[in-house]
Design an enzyme around this catalytic site. Structure first.
Site, PDB file in Angstrom:
ATOM      1  CE  LYS A 121      -0.979  -0.608   4.960  1.00  0.00           C
ATOM      2  NZ  LYS A 121       0.335  -0.252   5.408  1.00  0.00           N
ATOM      3  N   GLY A 150       2.766  -4.540 -10.144  1.00  0.00           N
ATOM      4  CA  GLY A 150       2.491  -3.220  -9.581  1.00  0.00           C
ATOM      5  C   GLY A 150       3.763  -2.522  -9.129  1.00  0.00           C
ATOM      6  CB  THR A 151       6.507  -3.669  -6.880  1.00  0.00           C
ATOM      7  OG1 THR A 151       5.557  -3.993  -5.866  1.00  0.00           O
ATOM      8  CG2 THR A 151       7.752  -3.106  -6.243  1.00  0.00           C
ATOM      9  CB  ILE A 165       2.789 -16.801  -5.033  1.00  0.00           C
ATOM     10  CG1 ILE A 165       1.505 -15.999  -4.784  1.00  0.00           C
ATOM     11  CG2 ILE A 165       3.711 -16.723  -3.854  1.00  0.00           C
ATOM     12  CD1 ILE A 165       0.594 -16.656  -3.753  1.00  0.00           C
ATOM     13  CG  ASP A 166      -0.459 -13.755  -7.921  1.00  0.00           C
ATOM     14  OD1 ASP A 166      -0.618 -14.597  -7.016  1.00  0.00           O
ATOM     15  OD2 ASP A 166      -0.792 -12.564  -7.811  1.00  0.00           O
ATOM     16  N   GLY A 210      -3.675 -16.387  -6.516  1.00  0.00           N
ATOM     17  CA  GLY A 210      -3.264 -16.193  -7.906  1.00  0.00           C
ATOM     18  C   GLY A 210      -3.891 -14.967  -8.561  1.00  0.00           C
ATOM     19  CD  GLN A 241      -1.993 -20.532  -1.972  1.00  0.00           C
ATOM     20  OE1 GLN A 241      -2.150 -20.699  -3.157  1.00  0.00           O
ATOM     21  NE2 GLN A 241      -2.871 -19.880  -1.242  1.00  0.00           N
TER      22      GLN A 241
HETATM   23  O1  F6P Z   1      -0.276 -11.163  -5.600  1.00  0.00           O
HETATM   24  C1  F6P Z   1       0.019 -12.080  -4.598  1.00  0.00           C
HETATM   25  C2  F6P Z   1      -1.209 -12.389  -3.778  1.00  0.00           C
HETATM   26  O2  F6P Z   1      -0.860 -13.375  -2.827  1.00  0.00           O
HETATM   27  C3  F6P Z   1      -2.432 -12.824  -4.577  1.00  0.00           C
HETATM   28  O3  F6P Z   1      -2.356 -14.152  -5.013  1.00  0.00           O
HETATM   29  C4  F6P Z   1      -3.530 -12.538  -3.581  1.00  0.00           C
HETATM   30  O4  F6P Z   1      -4.752 -12.282  -4.221  1.00  0.00           O
HETATM   31  C5  F6P Z   1      -3.033 -11.297  -2.895  1.00  0.00           C
HETATM   32  O5  F6P Z   1      -1.638 -11.250  -3.059  1.00  0.00           O
HETATM   33  C6  F6P Z   1      -3.374 -11.246  -1.428  1.00  0.00           C
HETATM   34  O6  F6P Z   1      -2.944 -10.032  -0.942  1.00  0.00           O
HETATM   35  P1  F6P Z   1      -2.916  -9.637   0.602  1.00  0.00           P
HETATM   36  O7  F6P Z   1      -1.594 -10.113   1.133  1.00  0.00           O
HETATM   37  O8  F6P Z   1      -3.026  -8.173   0.578  1.00  0.00           O
HETATM   38  O9  F6P Z   1      -4.059 -10.333   1.261  1.00  0.00           O
END
Ligand code: F6P
Length: 367
Positions: free
Chosen positions: A76, A119-120, A141-142, A185, A290
């Site tokens: 964020k 994004g980063t 991880i996606d 994902g 994960q």
């Molecule tokens: O982009 C990585 C990821 O783990 C996605 O697979 C998942 O939707 C999201 O981040 C979860 O984000 P947060 O850690 O903000 O719950």
């Protein structure tokens, strides 16, 4: 060029292998160039507020197998639209990129290594015209980044999801239940697809192929008729029923992160299945398991290769690029080619053809 001082930050959601990258960047910069390495804490926030950790071969020596990131991270902290709450509790956005550039200059850095997902990396690229030489290192991880065969963190997530399926297989078979595993994902189905195949799922539902509930039910019934009254369903968090949308756990508007949070499709699917058949259905949401913990060997090696290659690129003066796996090589690709793009699973991908050829139902009429 001889490197004197370099900076590194890790941004976005964490994943296994980040510390392998930090270690590789630090060691290559110190051992090859005698350079100093500055780590910015909690992604771009560290750059905006000048919060740093000095990295050395000493304080990175035991982190190869450590999950998470010793630098901390956040998803964020967009410096170009920094979101925080004002006195009335409303979310306000401020452009703090000038503070970030000032920090970079104050430290006299030759370059900034930005380790992150789409994004980063896009944020990193936005600093290039502001005079910050950036090199991106792809993580998530996606596995949804363009121009790289794999991102590190992905294979570890697949291993974890696959092991979870192995465990659901035995309990599901014992109780003759329909077992659903929801994995992460975002809008890409890579984890669900590979872990689903590896873990012997009978049905795999991914965002790229909106599913029809009739097809899911038919597969479960077919299995029951054939003497196997249990089924294993792997569902990606972004999967959607034909004609519907992805299941959203939290909308983006009230969140400092500013993007919606997916989650809950496993429970939705369970309800839909129960409307049609009388078998017991159970849902497991794997969530952040994960993302945590020790990276698998593949991610340790990939993270190390990418980190080392990034330092080589900096020494050669190659900026505005991302280091990427183009098997068997690690190559450089322009960051501008990635901006705003997400690599989802092509619906005719060989992994999908493989799955369907061995009888896995993908939520559509089998092709
Ligand atoms: O982009 C990585 C990821 O783990 C996605 O697979 C998942 O939707 C999201 O981040 C979860 O984000 P947060 O850690 O903000 O719950």
């Amino acid at each position: 060029m001889a490197l004197k001082k370099v900076g590194i930050l890790t941004g976005g959601g964490d994943c296994s292998g980040l510390n392998a990258v930090i270690r590789a960047v630090t060691r290559a910069a110190v051992i090859r160039h005698g350079a100093e390495v500055v780590g910015f804490e909690n992604g771009f926030e560290g750059l905006v507020f000048d919060r740093t950790t000095r990295l050395s071969t000493g304080n990175t020596k035991d982190i190869l197998t450590l999950g998470g990131t010793i630098l901390g991270t956040t998803n964020k902290g967009n410096p170009f639209a920094y979101r925080e709450r004002d006195a009335d509790g409303n979310i306000v956005e401020t452009d703090r990129s000038a503070e970030a550039v000032a920090t970079f200059r104050r430290h006299g850095l030759d370059c900034l290594f930005v380790v992150g997902g789409e994004g980063t990396l896009e944020l990193g690229y936005k600093f290039t015209p502001l005079g910050v030489p950036v090199i991106g290192i792809p993580k998530t991880i996606d596995n949804d980044l363009h121009k790289t065969d794999y991102t590190f963190g992905y294979q570890t997530a697949v291993e974890v999801a696959c092991e979870a399926l192995d465990r659901l297989q035995t309990t599901g078979r014992s109780h003759q239940r329909v077992m659903i595993l929801e994995v992460m994902g975002r809008n890409a189905g890579w984890i669900a697809l590979e872990a689903g195949i590896g873990g012997g799922a009978h049905i795999i539902l991914i965002p790229e192929i909106p599913y029809r509930i009739e097809n899911v039910i038919r597969k479960i019934q077919l299995r029951a008729k054939g003497g196997s009254p249990f089924s294993i369903i792997m569902v990606a968090e972004g999967a959607l029923e034909e004609g519907g949308g992805a299941v959203v756990a939290e909308s983006g508007t009230g969140r400092l992160q500013g993007v919606e949070k997916l989650g809950g499709v496993g429970f939705y699917l369970a309800e839909r299945i129960k409307q049609h058949i009388d078998l017991e259905v159970r849902t497991t949401v794997l969530g952040h398991i994960q993302r945590g913990g020790t990276p698998c060997a593949f991610d340790r090696v990939l993270g190390t290769r990418l980190g080392s290659r990034a330092v080589e690129a900096a020494a050669a003066g190659d900026f505005g690029v991302m280091v990427a796996l183009d098997t068997p090589d690690v190559v450089l690709v322009p960051l501008k080619d990635l901006a705003g793009k997400v690599r989802t699973v092509p619906v005719d991908h060989q992994l999908i053809r493989t799955a369907e050829s061995i009888g896995i139902n993908m939520g559509r009429e089998s092709m």
